[in-house]
Design a protein around this motif. Structure first.
Motif, short mmCIF file in Angstrom:
data_model
loop_
_atom_site.label_atom_id
_atom_site.label_comp_id
_atom_site.label_asym_id
_atom_site.label_seq_id
_atom_site.Cartn_x
_atom_site.Cartn_y
_atom_site.Cartn_z
N CYS A 1 0.85 -1.19 0.00
CA CYS A 1 0.00 0.00 0.00
C CYS A 1 0.89 1.24 0.00
O CYS A 1 1.77 1.39 0.86
N LEU A 2 0.66 2.13 -0.96
CA LEU A 2 1.42 3.37 -1.08
C LEU A 2 0.50 4.55 -0.81
O LEU A 2 -0.42 4.83 -1.59
N VAL A 3 0.72 5.25 0.29
CA VAL A 3 -0.08 6.43 0.66
C VAL A 3 0.68 7.67 0.18
O VAL A 3 1.84 7.87 0.54
N ILE A 4 0.00 8.51 -0.62
CA ILE A 4 0.65 9.66 -1.26
C ILE A 4 0.02 10.96 -0.76
O ILE A 4 -1.20 11.11 -0.79
N GLY A 5 0.86 11.91 -0.31
CA GLY A 5 0.31 13.22 0.06
C GLY A 5 1.20 14.01 0.99
O GLY A 5 1.58 13.52 2.06
N ASP A 6 1.53 15.25 0.60
CA ASP A 6 2.30 16.14 1.46
C ASP A 6 1.57 16.36 2.79
O ASP A 6 2.19 16.43 3.85
N GLU A 7 0.25 16.51 2.70
CA GLU A 7 -0.52 16.83 3.90
C GLU A 7 -0.48 15.69 4.92
O GLU A 7 -0.58 15.91 6.12
N VAL A 8 -0.32 14.46 4.44
CA VAL A 8 -0.23 13.33 5.36
C VAL A 8 1.07 13.42 6.16
O VAL A 8 1.08 13.27 7.38
N LEU A 9 2.18 13.69 5.48
CA LEU A 9 3.47 13.78 6.15
C LEU A 9 3.58 15.05 6.99
O LEU A 9 4.32 15.08 7.97
N GLY A 10 2.86 16.09 6.58
CA GLY A 10 2.93 17.36 7.31
C GLY A 10 1.99 17.45 8.49
O GLY A 10 2.00 18.44 9.22
N GLY A 11 1.14 16.43 8.67
CA GLY A 11 0.23 16.43 9.80
C GLY A 11 -0.92 17.40 9.67
O GLY A 11 -1.62 17.69 10.64
N LYS A 12 -1.17 17.90 8.44
CA LYS A 12 -2.22 18.91 8.25
C LYS A 12 -3.56 18.30 7.86
O LYS A 12 -4.54 19.00 7.70
N THR A 13 -3.59 16.99 7.66
CA THR A 13 -4.82 16.35 7.26
C THR A 13 -5.38 15.52 8.40
O THR A 13 -4.72 15.28 9.40
N ASN A 14 -6.61 15.11 8.25
CA ASN A 14 -7.19 14.20 9.21
C ASN A 14 -6.32 12.95 9.28
O ASN A 14 -6.10 12.29 8.26
N PRO A 15 -5.79 12.59 10.45
CA PRO A 15 -4.92 11.43 10.53
C PRO A 15 -5.58 10.15 10.06
O PRO A 15 -4.91 9.19 9.71
N ARG A 16 -6.91 10.14 10.02
CA ARG A 16 -7.62 8.95 9.54
C ARG A 16 -7.28 8.64 8.08
O ARG A 16 -7.33 7.48 7.66
N THR A 17 -6.90 9.66 7.30
CA THR A 17 -6.64 9.44 5.89
C THR A 17 -5.58 8.39 5.67
O THR A 17 -5.76 7.45 4.90
N SER A 18 -4.44 8.53 6.36
CA SER A 18 -3.37 7.54 6.17
C SER A 18 -3.54 6.36 7.09
O SER A 18 -3.40 5.20 6.68
N GLN A 19 -3.86 6.60 8.36
CA GLN A 19 -3.95 5.52 9.32
C GLN A 19 -5.11 4.59 9.02
O GLN A 19 -4.97 3.36 9.06
N THR A 20 -6.28 5.16 8.71
CA THR A 20 -7.45 4.33 8.45
C THR A 20 -7.30 3.57 7.15
O THR A 20 -7.62 2.37 7.09
N ASN A 21 -6.81 4.22 6.11
CA ASN A 21 -6.70 3.53 4.83
C ASN A 21 -5.72 2.37 4.89
O ASN A 21 -6.01 1.28 4.39
N SER A 22 -4.55 2.56 5.48
CA SER A 22 -3.59 1.47 5.57
C SER A 22 -4.08 0.39 6.52
O SER A 22 -3.91 -0.80 6.25
N ALA A 23 -4.71 0.79 7.62
CA ALA A 23 -5.24 -0.20 8.56
C ALA A 23 -6.38 -1.00 7.93
O ALA A 23 -6.48 -2.22 8.10
#
Length: 335
Positions: free
Chosen positions: A60-82
């Motif tokens: 699974c490859l999660v793509i997004g500056d906002e994910v790494l920068g902590g500016k998005t809902n953490p669910r975006t990366s954590q929920t999708n990969s989980a």
């Protein structure tokens, strides 16, 4: 100096091509054309093979500056990969890699090429919206030498199913505008013109226009919005069920045992157990529960009967009990 050389070249006699030379030149061009056709055919064949082979591993490859920068809902990366981890587990697919990268073309190209080569089933999450930083489609197209082409069915679905936003009351699909151009970015997909188009774009439901773009036979491009990601991932189940190691989709089994013993006290036994059961495809795990009275030991494998046969021995050696979920019946440790 350069000008003098250019002048000299201009006055050199041009070679005259006779019939023999023309034949050789034509044969050479024809050979080159055939070689290109052959190369495209080999690439297409390899992609079709990936699209049909048995699925053992996933990434699974999660793509997004906002994910790494902590500016998005953490669910975006954590929920999708989980969610993907649980989805793969339920189908018996070994999820071997979860990676988060920024919206950078070179990063995406390197990661998606590597994953496509190493794993049977790859899913990307994020970077397919209408804005300038949504570069997943174009980057993956470059990764595999493909064109970005308007997918007619996705476009027609978009026009039919997407609702006008109140901030754009005058928008029209019949009038060229920056808004239309931005929306078209979401239906311009990486397309291999030598392959069956139906294998390169899948649609989850009749009421959703968002396509699942399938590139190089095994890379599935999904949006980052968790609700959409989950819906589209689930829609892939019937497409891959026949390609699983266990076509009945019974998945992997997990046994959870809760123990009051600290990890150091059971480490020796678990090491011996892991070595004994590894040839049968069973993994032994040990997980401390911070601030709790009990720790967790797990047995994971495909042979449920064999796993069950190990339970009494493990319970005895870790002085534990079997539970259905981690943390079941536990209370906070006294301080």
């Amino acid at each position: 100096m350069a000008l003098r050389l250019f002048g000299l070249v201009r006055h050199l006699p041009r070679p005259r091509l006779g019939p023999g030379h023309i034949s050789v030149a034509f044969a050479s061009a024809t050979s080159a054309f055939r070689s290109d056709r052959l190369a495209l055919g080999i690439m297409a064949s390899a992609a079709d093979q990936r699209n049909a082979r048995t699925i053992h591993t996933a990434a699974c490859l999660v793509i997004g500056d906002e994910v790494l920068g902590g500016k998005t809902n953490p669910r975006t990366s954590q929920t999708n990969s989980a969610y993907m981890a649980k989805w793969c587990f339920s189908l018996g697919i070994n999820l071997r890699k979860v990676e988060v990268i920024e919206d950078d073309e070179d990063e995406i190209i390197e990661a998606v090429r590597r994953m496509s080569e190493r794993y049977d089933f790859v899913v990307t999450s994020g970077g397919i919206g209408p804005t300038h930083d949504d570069i997943t489609y174009q980057s993956i197209a470059k990764a595999f030498g493909l064109k970005l082409l308007l997918h007619d069915e996705a476009y027609e679905r978009m026009k039919k199913l997407s609702k006008p936003h109140k901030s754009q009351p005058n928008f029209s699909w019949d009038v060229e505008s920056p808004v239309k151009t931005a929306r078209l970015r979401m239906v311009q997909l990486p397309i291999d013109e030598s392959r069956d188009l139906a294998k390169q774009a899948l649609f989850a439901r009749d009421d959703l226009w968002v396509p699942i773009s399938v590139v190089n036979g095994n890379v599935h491009i999904l949006p980052g919005v968790p609700r959409l990601f989950e819906t589209l991932l689930e829609s892939l189940r019937p497409h891959i069920i026949g390609r699983l190691a266990d076509p009945e989709g019974r998945g992997i089994c997990r046994v959870i045992i809760s123990t009051p013993m600290v990890e150091s006290a059971i480490a020796g036994y678990l090491t011996e157990l892991a070595a004994k059961v590894a040839p049968r495809g069973v993994k032994v795990g040990s997980y401390p529960q911070w601030g709790k009275k009990y720790n967790t030991v797990t047995l994971v494998g495909r042979d449920s009967e064999y796993l069950e046969s190990l339970v009494p021995e493990v319970i005895l050696n870790v002085q534990g009990r079997r539970v259905h979920r981690e943390g079941e019946g536990e209370t906070e440790a006294e301080t």
